[in-house]
Design a protein around this motif. Structure first.
Motif, PDB file in Angstrom:
ATOM      1  N   UNK A   1      32.698  51.344 -22.594  1.00  0.00           N
ATOM      2  CA  UNK A   1      31.486  50.599 -22.240  1.00  0.00           C
ATOM      3  C   UNK A   1      31.363  49.458 -23.238  1.00  0.00           C
ATOM      4  N   UNK A   2      31.144  48.216 -22.747  1.00  0.00           N
ATOM      5  CA  UNK A   2      31.001  47.108 -23.716  1.00  0.00           C
ATOM      6  C   UNK A   2      29.529  46.888 -24.058  1.00  0.00           C
ATOM      7  N   UNK A   3      29.266  45.886 -24.929  1.00  0.00           N
ATOM      8  CA  UNK A   3      27.888  45.686 -25.413  1.00  0.00           C
ATOM      9  C   UNK A   3      26.932  45.337 -24.272  1.00  0.00           C
ATOM     10  N   UNK A   4      27.458  44.682 -23.226  1.00  0.00           N
ATOM     11  CA  UNK A   4      26.566  44.281 -22.125  1.00  0.00           C
ATOM     12  C   UNK A   4      26.227  45.468 -21.216  1.00  0.00           C
ATOM     13  N   UNK A   5      26.886  46.592 -21.433  1.00  0.00           N
ATOM     14  CA  UNK A   5      26.626  47.769 -20.596  1.00  0.00           C
ATOM     15  C   UNK A   5      27.629  47.895 -19.457  1.00  0.00           C
ATOM     16  N   UNK A   6      28.504  46.879 -19.275  1.00  0.00           N
ATOM     17  CA  UNK A   6      29.535  46.979 -18.228  1.00  0.00           C
ATOM     18  C   UNK A   6      30.554  48.033 -18.670  1.00  0.00           C
ATOM     19  N   UNK A   7      31.033  48.806 -17.697  1.00  0.00           N
ATOM     20  CA  UNK A   7      31.919  49.922 -18.062  1.00  0.00           C
ATOM     21  C   UNK A   7      33.234  49.836 -17.313  1.00  0.00           C
TER      22      UNK A   7
ATOM     23  N   UNK B   1      35.850  48.976 -12.269  1.00  0.00           N
ATOM     24  CA  UNK B   1      34.908  48.215 -13.110  1.00  0.00           C
ATOM     25  C   UNK B   1      33.506  48.506 -12.608  1.00  0.00           C
ATOM     26  N   UNK B   2      32.634  48.909 -13.511  1.00  0.00           N
ATOM     27  CA  UNK B   2      31.259  49.193 -13.087  1.00  0.00           C
ATOM     28  C   UNK B   2      30.383  48.054 -13.577  1.00  0.00           C
ATOM     29  N   UNK B   3      29.761  47.357 -12.587  1.00  0.00           N
ATOM     30  CA  UNK B   3      29.091  46.107 -12.928  1.00  0.00           C
ATOM     31  C   UNK B   3      27.713  46.313 -13.534  1.00  0.00           C
ATOM     32  N   UNK B   4      26.886  47.090 -12.854  1.00  0.00           N
ATOM     33  CA  UNK B   4      25.484  47.068 -13.292  1.00  0.00           C
ATOM     34  C   UNK B   4      25.266  47.998 -14.464  1.00  0.00           C
ATOM     35  N   UNK B   5      24.227  47.711 -15.212  1.00  0.00           N
ATOM     36  CA  UNK B   5      24.129  48.296 -16.537  1.00  0.00           C
ATOM     37  C   UNK B   5      23.350  49.584 -16.686  1.00  0.00           C
ATOM     38  N   UNK B   6      23.590  50.565 -15.823  1.00  0.00           N
ATOM     39  CA  UNK B   6      22.981  51.874 -16.108  1.00  0.00           C
ATOM     40  C   UNK B   6      23.573  52.353 -17.422  1.00  0.00           C
ATOM     41  N   UNK B   7      22.773  52.991 -18.287  1.00  0.00           N
ATOM     42  CA  UNK B   7      23.328  53.363 -19.582  1.00  0.00           C
ATOM     43  C   UNK B   7      24.409  54.438 -19.440  1.00  0.00           C
ATOM     44  N   UNK B   8      25.638  54.049 -19.704  1.00  0.00           N
ATOM     45  CA  UNK B   8      26.762  54.984 -19.592  1.00  0.00           C
ATOM     46  C   UNK B   8      27.409  55.143 -20.963  1.00  0.00           C
TER      47      UNK B   8
ATOM     48  N   UNK C   1      42.657  47.134  -8.761  1.00  0.00           N
ATOM     49  CA  UNK C   1      41.430  47.751  -9.266  1.00  0.00           C
ATOM     50  C   UNK C   1      40.303  47.738  -8.237  1.00  0.00           C
ATOM     51  N   UNK C   2      39.269  48.516  -8.585  1.00  0.00           N
ATOM     52  CA  UNK C   2      38.066  48.561  -7.752  1.00  0.00           C
ATOM     53  C   UNK C   2      36.884  48.080  -8.575  1.00  0.00           C
ATOM     54  N   UNK C   3      35.826  47.682  -7.863  1.00  0.00           N
ATOM     55  CA  UNK C   3      34.553  47.402  -8.541  1.00  0.00           C
ATOM     56  C   UNK C   3      33.518  48.299  -7.910  1.00  0.00           C
ATOM     57  N   UNK C   4      32.560  48.757  -8.715  1.00  0.00           N
ATOM     58  CA  UNK C   4      31.554  49.639  -8.133  1.00  0.00           C
ATOM     59  C   UNK C   4      30.222  49.527  -8.843  1.00  0.00           C
ATOM     60  N   UNK C   5      29.221  50.134  -8.175  1.00  0.00           N
ATOM     61  CA  UNK C   5      27.862  50.159  -8.739  1.00  0.00           C
ATOM     62  C   UNK C   5      27.447  51.602  -8.895  1.00  0.00           C
ATOM     63  N   UNK C   6      26.759  51.861  -9.992  1.00  0.00           N
ATOM     64  CA  UNK C   6      26.198  53.203 -10.175  1.00  0.00           C
ATOM     65  C   UNK C   6      25.151  53.439  -9.097  1.00  0.00           C
ATOM     66  N   UNK C   7      25.179  54.641  -8.541  1.00  0.00           N
ATOM     67  CA  UNK C   7      24.194  54.915  -7.467  1.00  0.00           C
ATOM     68  C   UNK C   7      22.834  55.074  -8.099  1.00  0.00           C
TER      69      UNK C   7
END
Ligand code: SF4
Length: 439
Positions: free
Chosen positions: A387-393, A409-416, A433-439
Motif C-alpha cells: 500500500x503506498x502513501x496515497x492509499x492505492x494498493x 491495482x486497487x484504486x480507491x483508498x479504503x484503508x488497507x 494486470x487488472x484494476x479494481x475497487x474495494x466493495x
C-alpha cells in the motif's frame, strides 16, 4: 528467581535404529536447553521411544508407556509402535501425542506444545517461522531437492542429483510455524513438485501424531487445513495431477496450476525427452476447466529448440490458441553447458528464434488480454501486497503468483494493509494486470 530448567524423562526401547532416533531427539532436546532426567519424578514429561517388532516387544512398549503414565502422567510416544497409533490409544488414551519412527521434528513439535523451552536470548531472536526473505505475508516452502526426469535441455539433475523429498511431518511443521507467524499464502516449490514422495515410495510420515502419506495430494490436503492460501508450483504434467483439481474446486488449495509444458510438437517434445500429446492435453485442460471453472493455468515454453521446423512452431501456436492459458512465460532456447540437447542437429538461427519468440508472445498477449477482460465486473478475493502513501494498493488474486504473474491495482483508498485479504470489483484490465475497487 531462577526458573526451573524444563526436564524430560526418556525411555528408549528397541533396536539400534531406534537408539539412533533416541540420540537425535535427545541431542535436539539438549541443544534447546532441556535437561534429561533418569527419574520419572524429576521430569516434567516423559518420552517413550517404542518398539513394535514382535508381540513381546509390543507388550513391553505398552507396559513402559503405562508405567510412565502412572509415575509421571505426561507422556509422548514415538518409535515403531507409534506407526500403529490405534493400539496405543486403545490401551492408553491419555498419552499426549504419538508419532512414528524417525520423527524428531514431530516429537520436538509436541515437546514445544506441552513443555515450551525456556527463553533463550539467542534462539528467541529467531521468529517461529524462521528467517524469511519474502514479505511477512507469503512464504515459499521447498518440499524436495533434485529431479528424476531427464529433460534434454536441463542440467538440474546433474547439479542437484536425484529427487530427495523432505519428510512430510517436517514440511507440515514448517508450514504450521509460518502460519502462526502470520503468513497468509504458502508457495510450494521444488524442481518437480508432482513427484514429491516418489523416492520415499510414498511412505507414511507423521504430523501431530496423524499419519500422512509422503505424496503431493496428501500434502496438499493437509496444507489446505491450515486456513491460508496454498499455491503449488512446477508441476510436471503427470497423470496424477488430475487428483488435485477437485481440491482446487473445493477451495482446499488455490485453483492455480503451474504446469511447464515447454512445447506442443510431438517431435520436439520427444527431443526434449518430455511427455506429450497436445490433443490429450487439450482434453485434460477442458476437463479441468469443467471441474473447476476458476482454475488459472500457468505454463512456460521454449521456442527455437534445435530442429524446430516452421511446422513444429505452427503446432505450438495452434496449441496456444486452443488452450487459452491464463499465464505464459516463454524463452528462446539457449544451450546450457553440459545439457544433452547441445548435441542435437539443426540449431535454429538466433534471429529466427527471436522472431518466433516475438510472434509467440504477441499471440499470448492477445489471449491474455481477452481472458483478463472477461474478469471485468467480477468480484475477486485478493491478498494485498503493498500500500503506498496515497492509499492505492497492489494486490493479487488467486490467479496471480508473486513476482511472475500479474497484479490487481486497487484504486480507491479504503484503508488497507499489506497481508490483508479484500474483496474487489474489477473495473479495468490490460494484457497483464487488472484494476479494481474495494466493495
Ligand atoms: S526441466 Fe524440470 S523436470 Fe526436466 S529435468 Fe529439469 S528440473 Fe527436472
Amino acid at each position: 528467581m531462577a526458573h526451573k530448567i524444563p526436564t524430560i524423562g526418556f525411555i528408549s526401547l528397541g533396536c539400534p535404529k531406534a537408539l539412533v532416533d533416541s540420540e537425535h531427539i535427545i541431542t535436539r532436546l539438549r541443544a534447546e536447553g532441556y535437561a534429561i532426567s533418569p527419574s520419572y519424578r524429576d521430569a516434567d514429561l516423559v518420552i517413550v521411544n517404542t518398539c513394535g517388532f514382535i508381540d513381546a516387544a509390543v507388550e513391553e512398549s505398552l507396559e513402559a508407556i503405562g508405567e510412565a503414565l502412572a509415575e509421571n502422567g505426561k507422556v509422548i510416544v514415538t518409535g515403531c509402535l507409534g506407526a500403529d497409533s490405534e493400539i496405543i490409544r486403545e490401551r492408553w488414551p491419555h498419552v499426549l501425542a504419538i508419532t512414528g519412527p524417525q520423527a524428531t521434528e514431530e516429537v520436538m513439535t509436541e515437546v514445544h506444545r506441552h513443555l515450551p523451552p525456556q527463553h533463550d536470548p539467542h534462539t528467541s531472536l529467531i521468529p517461529p517461522g524462521g528467517i524469511k526473505l519474502t514479505p511477512r505475508h507469503y512464504a515459499y516452502i521447498k518440499i524436495a531437492e533434485g529431479c528424476n526426469q531427464q529433460c534434454s535441455f536441463c542440467i538440474i539433475p546433474n547439479l542437484r542429483g536425484k529427487l530427495v523429498s523432505r519428510p512430510i511431518g517436517e514440511v507440515m511443521t514448517e508450514a504450521e510455524n509460518l502460519v502462526s507467524a502470520g503468513v497468509k499464502e504458502l508457495l510450494i516449490v521444488s524442481q518437480d513438485t508432482g513427484a514429491y514422495g516418489v523416492d520415499q515410495k510414498y511412505r507414511s510420515g507423521f504430523w501431530n501424531g496423524r499419519p500422512l502419506k509422503t505424496r503431493l495430494t496428501a500434502l496438499a490436503q493437509a496444507l489446505g487445513e491450515l486456513g491460508v492460501w496454498v499455491r503449488l508450483h512446477y508441476l510436471y504434467p503427470y497423470p496424477h495431477l488430475d487428483e488435485l483439481i477437485p481440491m482446487m474446486a473445493e477451495g482446499t488449495i488455490l485453483p492455480y496450476l503451474d504446469i511447464p509444458l515447454q512445447h506442443a510438437s510431438p517431435a520436439i517434445l520427444r527431443n526434449m525427452r518430455r511427455p506429450g500429446s497436445s490433443d490429450r492435453l487439450l482434453q485434460r485442460i477442458a476437463d479441468w476447466r469443467k471441474q473447476c471453472p476458476d482454475i488459472a493455468l500457468r505454463s512456460t515454453f521454449i521456442v527455437g529448440f534445435p530442429g524446430e521446423t516452421e511446422q513444429d512452431f505452427e503446432q505450438l501456436l495452434d496449441f496456444l490458441q486452443a488452450a487459452k492459458l491464463d499465464r505464459v512465460g516463454a524463452f528462446a532456447y539457449s544451450p546450457v553447458a553440459g545439457a544433452a540437447a547441445n548435441t542435437l542437429p539443426n540449431p535454429v538461427p538466433e534471429e529466427l528464434k527471436q522472431q518466433r519468440l516475438e510472434h509467440f508472445m504477441t499471440l499470448q498477449a492477445e489471449i491474455s488480454a481477452a481472458k483478463l477482460a472477461e474478469k471485468r465486473g467480477q468480484t475477486l478475493t485478493v491478498l494485498v501486497d503493498e500500500v503506498d502513501e496515497s492509499g492505492a494498493a497492489i494486490a493479487r488474486s488467486t490467479a496471480d503468483a508473486p513476482e511472475i504473474d500479474g497484479v490487481v491495482h486497487i484504486e480507491n483508498g479504503a484503508p488497507l494493509t499489506a497481508g490483508e485479504f479484500a474483496e474487489v470489483t474489477i473495473t479495468a484490465s490490460d494484457e497483464h494486470d487488472l484494476k479494481g475497487k474495494i466493495i
